[in-house]
Scaffold this motif. Sequence first.
Motif, PDB file in Angstrom:
ATOM      1  N   ALA A  39      45.868  20.236  21.540  1.00  0.00           N
ATOM      2  CA  ALA A  39      46.061  20.453  20.100  1.00  0.00           C
ATOM      3  C   ALA A  39      47.065  21.569  19.792  1.00  0.00           C
ATOM      4  O   ALA A  39      47.431  21.753  18.634  1.00  0.00           O
ATOM      5  N   LEU A  40      47.510  22.310  20.809  1.00  0.00           N
ATOM      6  CA  LEU A  40      48.342  23.486  20.575  1.00  0.00           C
ATOM      7  C   LEU A  40      49.743  23.309  21.138  1.00  0.00           C
ATOM      8  O   LEU A  40      49.937  22.648  22.164  1.00  0.00           O
ATOM      9  N   SER A  41      50.699  23.929  20.469  1.00  0.00           N
ATOM     10  CA  SER A  41      52.054  23.997  21.007  1.00  0.00           C
ATOM     11  C   SER A  41      52.147  25.166  21.992  1.00  0.00           C
ATOM     12  O   SER A  41      51.251  26.011  22.069  1.00  0.00           O
ATOM     13  N   ASP A  42      53.256  25.221  22.734  1.00  0.00           N
ATOM     14  CA  ASP A  42      53.447  26.313  23.692  1.00  0.00           C
ATOM     15  C   ASP A  42      53.421  27.669  22.997  1.00  0.00           C
ATOM     16  O   ASP A  42      52.911  28.654  23.544  1.00  0.00           O
ATOM     17  N   GLU A  43      53.989  27.737  21.778  1.00  0.00           N
ATOM     18  CA  GLU A  43      54.049  29.008  21.058  1.00  0.00           C
ATOM     19  C   GLU A  43      52.675  29.457  20.583  1.00  0.00           C
ATOM     20  O   GLU A  43      52.408  30.652  20.462  1.00  0.00           O
ATOM     21  N   GLU A  44      51.802  28.501  20.286  1.00  0.00           N
ATOM     22  CA  GLU A  44      50.488  28.830  19.734  1.00  0.00           C
ATOM     23  C   GLU A  44      49.465  29.171  20.800  1.00  0.00           C
ATOM     24  O   GLU A  44      48.473  29.854  20.515  1.00  0.00           O
ATOM     25  N   ARG A  45      49.674  28.695  22.015  1.00  0.00           N
ATOM     26  CA  ARG A  45      48.631  28.803  23.036  1.00  0.00           C
ATOM     27  C   ARG A  45      48.202  30.227  23.372  1.00  0.00           C
ATOM     28  O   ARG A  45      47.000  30.497  23.457  1.00  0.00           O
ATOM     29  N   PRO A  46      49.111  31.174  23.620  1.00  0.00           N
ATOM     30  CA  PRO A  46      48.632  32.514  24.023  1.00  0.00           C
ATOM     31  C   PRO A  46      47.654  33.125  23.034  1.00  0.00           C
ATOM     32  O   PRO A  46      46.622  33.678  23.430  1.00  0.00           O
ATOM     33  N   LEU A  47      47.953  33.039  21.734  1.00  0.00           N
ATOM     34  CA  LEU A  47      47.085  33.651  20.743  1.00  0.00           C
ATOM     35  C   LEU A  47      45.782  32.887  20.591  1.00  0.00           C
ATOM     36  O   LEU A  47      44.689  33.470  20.631  1.00  0.00           O
ATOM     37  N   VAL A  48      45.856  31.561  20.437  1.00  0.00           N
ATOM     38  CA  VAL A  48      44.648  30.777  20.176  1.00  0.00           C
ATOM     39  C   VAL A  48      43.751  30.724  21.406  1.00  0.00           C
ATOM     40  O   VAL A  48      42.525  30.732  21.291  1.00  0.00           O
ATOM     41  N   GLN A  49      44.335  30.668  22.599  1.00  0.00           N
ATOM     42  CA  GLN A  49      43.514  30.717  23.807  1.00  0.00           C
ATOM     43  C   GLN A  49      42.745  32.033  23.877  1.00  0.00           C
ATOM     44  O   GLN A  49      41.581  32.073  24.309  1.00  0.00           O
ATOM     45  N   GLY A  50      43.381  33.124  23.473  1.00  0.00           N
ATOM     46  CA  GLY A  50      42.681  34.404  23.450  1.00  0.00           C
ATOM     47  C   GLY A  50      41.548  34.418  22.449  1.00  0.00           C
ATOM     48  O   GLY A  50      40.450  34.915  22.736  1.00  0.00           O
ATOM     49  N   VAL A  51      41.799  33.871  21.250  1.00  0.00           N
ATOM     50  CA  VAL A  51      40.737  33.761  20.246  1.00  0.00           C
ATOM     51  C   VAL A  51      39.604  32.891  20.774  1.00  0.00           C
ATOM     52  O   VAL A  51      38.412  33.217  20.608  1.00  0.00           O
ATOM     53  N   ASN A  52      39.952  31.786  21.425  1.00  0.00           N
ATOM     54  CA  ASN A  52      38.951  30.884  21.989  1.00  0.00           C
ATOM     55  C   ASN A  52      38.042  31.612  22.980  1.00  0.00           C
ATOM     56  O   ASN A  52      36.811  31.529  22.893  1.00  0.00           O
ATOM     57  N   ASP A  53      38.641  32.343  23.917  1.00  0.00           N
ATOM     58  CA  ASP A  53      37.826  33.009  24.933  1.00  0.00           C
ATOM     59  C   ASP A  53      37.056  34.191  24.365  1.00  0.00           C
ATOM     60  O   ASP A  53      35.986  34.548  24.878  1.00  0.00           O
ATOM     61  N   THR A  54      37.581  34.818  23.309  1.00  0.00           N
ATOM     62  CA  THR A  54      36.808  35.857  22.622  1.00  0.00           C
ATOM     63  C   THR A  54      35.555  35.264  22.001  1.00  0.00           C
ATOM     64  O   THR A  54      34.446  35.807  22.139  1.00  0.00           O
ATOM     65  N   LEU A  55      35.707  34.122  21.324  1.00  0.00           N
ATOM     66  CA  LEU A  55      34.557  33.460  20.703  1.00  0.00           C
ATOM     67  C   LEU A  55      33.573  32.957  21.754  1.00  0.00           C
ATOM     68  O   LEU A  55      32.353  32.996  21.542  1.00  0.00           O
TER      69      LEU A  55
END
Length: 392
Positions: free
Chosen positions: A324-340
């Motif tokens: 669901a994520l682009s290359d640009e979005e992955r670093p931030l959203v993956q971090g949010v995901n693992d925080t949650l």
Amino acid sequence: MLTRNFLLILLANIVLGSAMPMLIILGGLAGGWLAPHVWLATAPPSTQMLVGIIVATPVSLFMGRFGRRAGFLLGAAMLVFGGVFAALALVLQSFVLLCLAHAALGAALISVNYFRFAASEAVPAEHRAQAISFTLASGLVAALLGPQLFNEAKDALAPIPLAGAYLAIAMLGVLGALPVWWLRMPASPLKVAHRRAESAVRILSRNPRAVGAIGLAALSQAMMVLLMTPTPLAMIGCGFAEGQAADVIRWHVVAMFAPGFFTGFLIRRFGGTRIAVLGLVLLFASALTAWSGIGLLEFYGALVLLGVGWNFGFIGGTHLLQAALSDEERPLVQGVNDTLLAVSSSGASLLSGVLFAGIGWTGLAAVSAPVLALLALILLLRLRRRETVARA
């Protein structure tokens, strides 16, 4: 799928991941030995968990800017640092130093969690689900290797208890850095480094698939922790021996990781959403099995179903998030995901203790089953509605 980078990731995940089961054993034992008060015995593992929550997003952003290799090398270094200073804390009998060492170890374990994302980026697109699945499956080797290494190393610095095991963790950091050193993976173009929280909200607000994927993985994680955590206490309270409780947990761990050898193929055949939903169904069946009785067979059945359900839900959610994520979005959203995910694990762990003390094992199972069903239904209906709105 068997690219050079992917094989190096598997090897590094096994070596560095072996520290996790060792720390599950070590945290409370070392804390109990050094804590000035009994109620502080769990402070080292609690510090480790808290730091993991705090650094999950910064670690992901660091990898997005400087590359996976730099991030994993930093994690390996923190494992060495934490292991050495934890051993030194036992030698000096310093409880504060032990807690600081576990803070470093918490940061190291969070970095290891990103191997599953790196694996999906190291293979062609059509093999991403299998890469994630195989990487989690390799955790089975780590889960078996870690306790054995603990037994071999814990008395290496006798009469100082447990210090040898911490030095063994430091050695894992050194050995695990070797395959990481040979990784060659480009950094993601990070365009969302500024105003990070606002950017994450903006990305997720326009991406219901990513929201649903995070929700599926977090719900699977929370349910697994909720039932797994009090299982040994429940079994001993029902009259079973410690060895029987350990064997149930052993098969639960096998059920968590072993399906990873074929979960990716199932996702490729049936889709990530269907497999994640099947995982939630199995988690629901696990709660019903636990509620149905307190015999040995019910404990085995509930914990095996719990492990397989977590595997399907977690891997399915991870695959859906990557897609669901682009290359640009992955670093931030993956971090949010693992925080949650870390928050859901911590919350479920605390809640499981409260519920178990208040209403017992069967009460806990009886409460968790309808709550899981309700949350899953809300999540899936909301996801479908948002996808309909997005298409319109």
